[in-house]
Scaffold this motif. Structure first.
Motif, PDB file in Angstrom:
ATOM      1  N   SER A 402       0.827  -1.199   0.000  1.00 59.68           N
ATOM      2  CA  SER A 402       0.000   0.000   0.000  1.00 59.68           C
ATOM      3  C   SER A 402       0.864   1.254   0.000  1.00 59.68           C
ATOM      4  O   SER A 402       0.582   2.233  -0.711  1.00 59.68           O
ATOM      5  N   ALA A 405       2.381   1.566  -3.595  1.00 56.12           N
ATOM      6  CA  ALA A 405       1.402   2.014  -4.585  1.00 56.12           C
ATOM      7  C   ALA A 405       1.130   3.506  -4.434  1.00 56.12           C
ATOM      8  O   ALA A 405       1.059   4.250  -5.424  1.00 56.12           O
ATOM      9  N   SER A 406       0.976   3.968  -3.192  1.00 54.87           N
ATOM     10  CA  SER A 406       0.681   5.375  -2.958  1.00 54.87           C
ATOM     11  C   SER A 406       1.884   6.256  -3.258  1.00 54.87           C
ATOM     12  O   SER A 406       1.746   7.383  -3.740  1.00 54.87           O
ATOM     13  N   THR A 407       3.095   5.760  -2.990  1.00 54.18           N
ATOM     14  CA  THR A 407       4.309   6.532  -3.285  1.00 54.18           C
ATOM     15  C   THR A 407       4.553   6.630  -4.779  1.00 54.18           C
ATOM     16  O   THR A 407       4.933   7.683  -5.299  1.00 54.18           O
ATOM     17  N   GLY A 409       2.225   5.991  -7.226  1.00 58.80           N
ATOM     18  CA  GLY A 409       1.075   6.548  -7.936  1.00 58.80           C
ATOM     19  C   GLY A 409       0.468   5.629  -8.971  1.00 58.80           C
ATOM     20  O   GLY A 409      -0.246   6.089  -9.858  1.00 58.80           O
ATOM     21  N   GLN A 452      -4.480  -0.442  -4.631  1.00 58.88           N
ATOM     22  CA  GLN A 452      -4.630   0.854  -5.279  1.00 58.88           C
ATOM     23  C   GLN A 452      -3.909   1.948  -4.489  1.00 58.88           C
ATOM     24  O   GLN A 452      -3.806   1.887  -3.258  1.00 58.88           O
ATOM     25  N   PRO A 453      -3.422   2.997  -5.163  1.00 60.24           N
ATOM     26  CA  PRO A 453      -2.821   4.126  -4.453  1.00 60.24           C
ATOM     27  C   PRO A 453      -3.877   4.866  -3.631  1.00 60.24           C
ATOM     28  O   PRO A 453      -5.055   4.904  -4.006  1.00 60.24           O
ATOM     29  N   ASP A 454      -3.464   5.442  -2.532  1.00 63.21           N
ATOM     30  CA  ASP A 454      -4.326   6.292  -1.714  1.00 63.21           C
ATOM     31  C   ASP A 454      -4.088   7.729  -2.145  1.00 63.21           C
ATOM     32  O   ASP A 454      -3.063   8.334  -1.804  1.00 63.21           O
ATOM     33  N   ARG A 458      -0.967  11.245  -1.488  1.00 64.65           N
ATOM     34  CA  ARG A 458      -0.011  11.563  -2.548  1.00 64.65           C
ATOM     35  C   ARG A 458       0.806  12.812  -2.247  1.00 64.65           C
ATOM     36  O   ARG A 458       2.026  12.839  -2.420  1.00 64.65           O
TER      37      ARG A 458
END
Length: 479
Positions: A402, A405-407, A409, A452-454, A458
């Motif tokens: 997680s 993914a968020s880092t 994007g 999924q990205p948060d 971001r």
């Protein structure tokens, strides 16, 4: 018919047995050890690979009737310098991919424009050519006895088949291959006081390279199966993950970290420190950003704190905006995008409140920022990643996925069976070599879940990434 994949990793040799439908029928892993006799050195005994292969193949044969095996594929850690004499025996321990003692030799080679022009890559200290040059300068009596220079999986092939053969994906990481032409460069070999005769012959990864030796086949209860060219570990993992078509990608959270994108053409850009290598199948290439410490950084923290990596990451909960504490994961230097063998890791902004849990978060985030640096470097070459498969032992951590993914994007897809990705890719290459099948058999694996990205994180993560990059610049200035 059945097919075997052998993946020679840094910490273990993995073996799997699959059928025509690519269902895993049996699997076995044998642990391996690494010797570090000095700072920046990393070595293994090649005989341990052979012993492990016998154990692993014997275990497969004990678990399943292997009389229908027609193809064997090989995968292995890249860049290792396995130097053998006229009797095919190793002249010294193999210098591994994360051995950086040859940084001065690498810099000298890289200063010659022909190396980047011909190979399409920076000459990194971890590559094979500078290691052999280090041997020439420091162990001349050994250099003078070199009959062949083999990559690790290709020494294992020699043991299995008696043949001196390599293939394009692994050879591209030596700094001796004309990567666009998919052939050894006589010019670069001569620059290193070597000749083509001291190199293995080359085949494509999906082509036959020999057959299992008769005595080994008898010993192990196996047929004299075709042994495929195989692939370097990352290209094999890509074959196992179905990352072959242009634009497909995977992220590997193993001992080291890799962000890998398949390409339908040769697109080198050495200035970015992105690796541009041949893929394991004909007329295909790939690009990748490489970091030298991914799960290795977490294991380092585990040793430091007296906890296990699982303990450190078990109760981290949801990903949060990063705190002030920063970790730079350069425990043994770095490749993409810094190409810096001398740089070392750091913790920054520690205080009385920093405990093992906070340190673990910082380590995971630091590795995630290193991947973000790789992604920027790939983007600078024109390669845009929209999503990637997540593989490797670190992909078992939902928190880390997680965070990544968020880092980065973009979403990360987790295969149902990711632990044996490179071994599966090797087995698929064995199937191609034995049957003449093409890349259509290298389909994408079944996906267990997509992370999924948060979007809400971001901005904070981007700010943290900029602080991380500034910390690297400061560290480089101090060094």
């Amino acid at each position: 018919m059945m097919y075997i994949g052998l993946d020679l990793g840094t910490s273990s040799l993995k073996a799997i047995l699959i059928d025509d439908a690519q269902q895993v029928l049996a699997e076995h892993a044998v642990p391996l050890t690494v010797q570090r006799p000095a700072d920046g050195w990393s070595e293994q005994d090649p005989q341990s690979w052979c012993d492990a292969a016998v154990k692993a193949l014997g275990a497969l044969a004990a678990a399943q009737d292997c009389s229908g095996v027609t193809g064997i594929g090989l995968s292995g850690h890249m860049h290792g310098a396995t130097l053998i004499g006229k009797d095919d025996a190793p002249l010294r321990p193999c210098m591994l991919w994360n051995d950086t003692r040859s940084h001065a030799q690498a810099a000298a080679m890289d200063a010659k424009a022909r190396f980047r022009d011909i190979t399409g890559n920076i000459v990194f200290p971890g590559f094979t050519a500078p290691k052999v040059e280090w041997v020439r300068e420091n162990e001349p009596e050994i250099f003078g006895r070199i009959a062949k220079v083999l990559l690790p999986k290709d020494y294992l092939r020699l043991f299995l088949t008696g043949e001196h053969v390599s293939e394009m994906s692994d050879a591209a990481g030596t700094a001796w291959l004309n990567t666009g032409a998919r052939d050894w460069s006589d010019e670069l070999l001569a620059d290193c006081n070597l000749t083509r005769d001291q190199m293995p012959s080359l085949v494509e990864g999906s082509a036959p390279s020999g057959r299992l030796r008769a005595d080994l086949a008898t010993l192990l209860g196996l047929p004299r199966a075709v042994v495929a060219g195989g692939a370097g570990d990352n290209a094999a993992a890509a074959i196992g993950a179905g990352v072959v078509e242009d634009g497909t990608a995977f992220l590997s959270l193993g001992t080291s970290g890799v962000l890998f994108a398949a390409t339908n053409g040769y697109r080198p850009d050495p200035e970015t420190a992105v690796h541009s290598f041949c893929h394991a199948v004909p007329r295909t290439w790939h690009q990748m950003g490489v970091i030298l410490a991914a799960t290795d950084a977490l294991e380092w923290l585990a040793r430091l704190t007296g906890q296990t990596a699982a303990d450190l990451t078990r109760d981290l909960g949801a990903v949060e905006a990063p705190g002030r504490t920063l970790f730079l994961p350069y425990l043994g230097g770095e490749r993409t995008p810094h190409n810096d063998a001398a740089i070392r890791g750091q913790f920054l902004h520690l205080d009385h409140a920093t405990d093992a849990r906070a340190a673990a978060r910082a380590v995971l985030q630091g590795v995630s920022y290193a991947f973000a640096d790789c992604n920027r470097a790939l983007a600078a070459t024109g390669t845009r990643i929209e999503s990637a498969l997540a593989t490797g032992g670190g992909a078992r951590s939902e928190h880390w996925l997680s965070m990544l993914a968020s880092t980065l994007g973009f979403p990360l897809e987790v295969p149902q069976a990711g632990d044996f990705g490179a071994a599966l890719g090797a087995a698929r290459l064995g199937q191609m070599a034995a049957t003449g099948a093409g890349i259509e058999i290298a389909g994408k694996p079944l996906i267990a879940r997509t992370v999924q990205p948060d979007a809400g994180l971001r901005a904070a993560l981007a700010d943290g990434h900029e602080r991380y990059r500034a910390a690297y610049d400061l560290l480089r200035g101090i060094a």
